[in-house]
Design a protein around this motif. Structure first.
Motif, mmCIF file in Angstrom:
data_model
loop_
_atom_site.group_PDB
_atom_site.id
_atom_site.type_symbol
_atom_site.label_atom_id
_atom_site.label_comp_id
_atom_site.label_asym_id
_atom_site.label_seq_id
_atom_site.Cartn_x
_atom_site.Cartn_y
_atom_site.Cartn_z
ATOM 1 N N ASP A 1 1.125 -0.781 -0.074
ATOM 2 C CA ASP A 1 0.420 0.530 -0.393
ATOM 3 C C ASP A 1 0.717 1.215 -0.203
ATOM 4 O OD1 ASP A 1 -1.980 2.245 0.609
ATOM 5 O OD2 ASP A 1 -2.224 1.361 2.027
ATOM 6 N N PRO A 2 1.045 2.032 -0.651
ATOM 7 C CA PRO A 2 1.303 2.951 -1.210
ATOM 8 C C PRO A 2 1.478 3.829 0.497
ATOM 9 C CG PRO A 2 0.418 2.827 -3.374
ATOM 10 C CD PRO A 2 -0.056 1.934 -2.375
ATOM 11 N N ASP A 3 0.685 4.058 0.456
ATOM 12 C CA ASP A 3 0.121 5.326 2.085
ATOM 13 C C ASP A 3 0.867 4.266 3.658
ATOM 14 O OD1 ASP A 3 -1.664 6.952 0.551
ATOM 15 O OD2 ASP A 3 -3.430 6.299 1.171
ATOM 16 N N ALA A 4 1.368 3.143 2.782
ATOM 17 C CA ALA A 4 1.364 3.275 4.390
ATOM 18 C C ALA A 4 3.314 2.678 4.433
ATOM 19 C CB ALA A 4 1.049 1.078 4.269
ATOM 20 N N ALA A 5 3.822 2.458 3.262
ATOM 21 C CA ALA A 5 4.498 2.460 2.502
ATOM 22 C C ALA A 5 5.569 3.998 2.821
ATOM 23 C CB ALA A 5 5.007 2.039 0.690
ATOM 24 N N ALA A 6 4.776 4.706 2.287
ATOM 25 C CA ALA A 6 5.106 6.779 3.016
ATOM 26 C C ALA A 6 5.281 6.647 4.391
ATOM 27 C CB ALA A 6 4.555 7.089 2.433
ATOM 28 N N LYS A 7 4.543 6.062 5.017
ATOM 29 C CA LYS A 7 4.872 6.358 6.203
ATOM 30 C C LYS A 7 5.862 5.271 7.168
ATOM 31 C CE LYS A 7 -0.526 7.346 7.402
ATOM 32 N NZ LYS A 7 -1.157 6.899 6.730
ATOM 33 N N THR B 1 16.072 4.561 5.224
ATOM 34 C CA THR B 1 15.402 3.803 4.529
ATOM 35 C C THR B 1 15.548 3.928 2.760
ATOM 36 O OG1 THR B 1 12.866 4.180 5.281
ATOM 37 C CG2 THR B 1 13.342 3.218 3.110
ATOM 38 N N ARG B 2 16.484 3.042 2.195
ATOM 39 C CA ARG B 2 17.071 2.835 1.152
ATOM 40 C C ARG B 2 16.184 2.589 -0.354
ATOM 41 N NH1 ARG B 2 18.254 6.304 3.086
ATOM 42 N NH2 ARG B 2 20.743 6.901 4.756
ATOM 43 N N CYS B 3 15.292 1.564 -0.399
ATOM 44 C CA CYS B 3 14.537 0.749 -0.711
ATOM 45 C C CYS B 3 13.605 0.855 -0.943
ATOM 46 C CB CYS B 3 15.165 -0.322 -0.738
ATOM 47 S SG CYS B 3 15.032 -1.252 -2.872
ATOM 48 N N LEU B 4 12.368 0.384 -1.915
ATOM 49 C CA LEU B 4 11.509 -0.133 -1.986
ATOM 50 C C LEU B 4 11.237 -1.575 -2.408
ATOM 51 C CD1 LEU B 4 8.817 2.631 -2.578
ATOM 52 C CD2 LEU B 4 9.434 2.265 -0.234
ATOM 53 N N LEU B 5 10.858 -2.585 -1.891
ATOM 54 C CA LEU B 5 10.551 -3.107 -2.873
ATOM 55 C C LEU B 5 9.540 -4.307 -1.930
ATOM 56 C CD1 LEU B 5 11.471 -6.520 -3.736
ATOM 57 C CD2 LEU B 5 13.022 -6.867 -0.708
ATOM 58 N N PRO B 6 7.927 -3.651 -3.529
ATOM 59 C CA PRO B 6 7.188 -4.406 -3.511
ATOM 60 C C PRO B 6 7.227 -6.390 -4.462
ATOM 61 C CG PRO B 6 7.144 -2.247 -5.185
ATOM 62 C CD PRO B 6 8.213 -2.909 -4.090
ATOM 63 N N ASP C 1 6.323 6.687 -7.834
ATOM 64 C CA ASP C 1 6.745 8.255 -7.748
ATOM 65 C C ASP C 1 6.979 8.324 -5.751
ATOM 66 O OD1 ASP C 1 5.308 9.422 -9.535
ATOM 67 O OD2 ASP C 1 3.176 9.927 -8.799
ATOM 68 N N LEU C 2 6.914 7.721 -5.152
ATOM 69 C CA LEU C 2 7.358 7.925 -3.467
ATOM 70 C C LEU C 2 8.910 7.469 -3.545
ATOM 71 C CD1 LEU C 2 7.038 8.052 -0.375
ATOM 72 C CD2 LEU C 2 6.107 4.883 -1.070
ATOM 73 N N ALA C 3 9.587 6.319 -4.123
ATOM 74 C CA ALA C 3 10.887 6.198 -4.375
ATOM 75 C C ALA C 3 11.684 7.627 -5.196
ATOM 76 C CB ALA C 3 10.731 4.924 -5.437
ATOM 77 N N ALA C 4 11.013 8.394 -6.501
ATOM 78 C CA ALA C 4 11.480 9.567 -6.916
ATOM 79 C C ALA C 4 11.381 10.725 -5.646
ATOM 80 C CB ALA C 4 10.867 9.851 -7.677
ATOM 81 N N SER C 5 10.378 10.736 -4.941
ATOM 82 C CA SER C 5 10.450 11.866 -4.328
ATOM 83 C C SER C 5 10.708 11.459 -2.588
ATOM 84 C CB SER C 5 8.759 11.842 -3.901
ATOM 85 O OG SER C 5 8.109 11.103 -2.849
ATOM 86 N N ARG C 6 11.216 10.246 -2.715
ATOM 87 C CA ARG C 6 12.495 10.306 -1.050
ATOM 88 C C ARG C 6 13.296 9.496 -1.349
ATOM 89 N NH1 ARG C 6 8.973 10.368 3.024
ATOM 90 N NH2 ARG C 6 10.593 10.583 4.432
ATOM 91 N N ASP C 7 13.752 9.375 -2.557
ATOM 92 C CA ASP C 7 15.598 8.838 -3.254
ATOM 93 C C ASP C 7 15.437 7.444 -2.463
ATOM 94 O OD1 ASP C 7 18.050 9.535 -4.541
ATOM 95 O OD2 ASP C 7 18.557 10.497 -3.092
#
Ligand SMILES: *Cc1c(COP(=O)(O)O)cnc(C)c1O
Length: 356
Positions: free
Chosen positions: A95-101, A107-112, A127-133
């Protein structure tokens, strides 16, 4: 398939060779990416994919707690910390919102994980990955050629695929990594082969993750019929959804607008407050000779060696917990016939009607 394997045996070149190269080229074309690197299995693909990012020690990955254990094993094996974020119940993906929170300073990486053959919300996660580098690595083990806005799973970030025996495309055991970054691809090619860039020139600390031509020869003949087989899965899922519509206590899976589902699994939720529970439904199906499966019965954070690993942050993941308690996968693979589906539908319907 038999003749491909036989010709590999007769060629005398049974380790990594021309057939592995051909598999890589053809998959790259299917995905529309510049580079595909084949490895021995999907877990190796995840470990190598994560390592290829070159993240600093102590970096944290955000992933799903509702997935095959390999997802988390790979993070920990790659020396990374893990933080779980909840899933959405419409796609069983992050869930992108849960991931953002869940994002922290480490944190350096998202692994969906693109579970069951449908992608997570890749637009929002990218988008989340781009905005939070953050880097984006996709566990697309179950989702070869699943798409979001027409763009395949595994092409939004570093894509990791499995060709294990049960997956939609199989080499028995096998894995693939996809990327558009030439340097990352070169690093991965070296890493899978002892860090070697040419004979006895070792440039990095490598491993042996090579796929063999024997494995590639099992997968190659499936490529021309891959789309056809996905179409059969899609037809079966439509029939199951039509047949099971309106059963009270049963939540059916669906294809979300803008996404293309490859139906690795057809997973229903048997509502805990409904007339029968998951175990009763599975038993009723088994009695009729129909196989069903629970993928996955527990959150990964419930296993002591993961829960107690100091590198793992569990978080609150109520949707994932609900899915783990109530999910049941029904047969959807290409060999399931229309008659089989009628049998499955009538068995499920009568199980719900003959509630105790
Ligand atoms: C199959 C699978 C893997 C691991 O792949 P192997 O080839 O079995 O190592 C990883 N993640 C998910 C979600 C999978 O389904």
């Amino acid at each position: 398939m038999e003749s491909e394997v036989l010709s590999v045996l007769r060629s005398g070149q049974i380790a990594q060779g021309t057939r592995v190269a051909s598999l890589e080229t053809q998959i790259a074309e299917m995905l529309g990416v510049d580079h595909v690197i084949a490895v021995g299995n999907g877990t190796a693909a995840l470990i190598a994919g994560l390592r290829s990012l070159g993240l600093p020690a102590g970096s944290e990955v955000i992933t799903s707690p509702f997935t095959f254990v390999a997802t988390v094993n790979a993070c920990l094996s790659a020396g990374l910390k893990v933080r779980f974020a909840d899933i959405g119940l419409s796609d069983f993906g992050m869930d992108p919102d849960a991931a953002a929170k869940a994002v922290t300073d480490d944190t350096r990486c998202l692994l969906p994980v693109h579970l069951y053959g449908q992608t997570a919300d890749l637009a929002q996660l990218a988008d989340l990955a781009a905005s939070r580098d953050l880097r984006l690595v996709e566990d697309a083990a179950q989702a070869l050629m699943a798409r979001f806005d027409g763009r395949p799973a595994g092409t939004w970030g570093t894509g990791c695929f499995s060709l294990y025996a049960t997956k939609n495309l199989t080499s028995g055991e096998g894995g693939l990594i996809s990327t558009n970054d030439p340097d990352q691809a070169a690093w991965l090619r070296a890493f899978r082969n002892q860090g070697m860039v040419e004979r006895y020139v070792y440039e990095i600390l490598g491993d042996n993750l090579r796929m063999t031509d024997l494995q590639a020869a099992v997968a190659l003949p499936q490529l021309p019929v891959y789309d056809e087989r996905v179409a059969a899965r899609r037809r079966n899922s439509d029939l199951l959804r039509d047949g099971l519509a309106g059963v009270e206590g049963l939540t059916l899976p669906g294809e979300i607008d803008g996404r293309f589902h490859v139906w690795h699994q057809f997973t229903v939720l048997v509502d805990e407050t409904g007339p029968i529970d998951r175990e009763m439904l599975a038993a009723a199906l088994a009695e009729q000779g129909i196989g069903s499966g629970v993928y996955y019965p527990r959150l990964l954070g419930e296993y002591p060696h993961i829960r107690d690993d100091g590198r793992v942050a569990l978080g609150e993941t109520p949707n994932a917990a609900h899915a783990a308690r109530s999910c049941l996968s029904l047969p959807v693979h290409p060999k399931v016939t229309e008659n089989d589906i009628e049998h499955i539908v009538s068995t499920v319907r009568s199980a719900f009607e003959q509630k105790p």
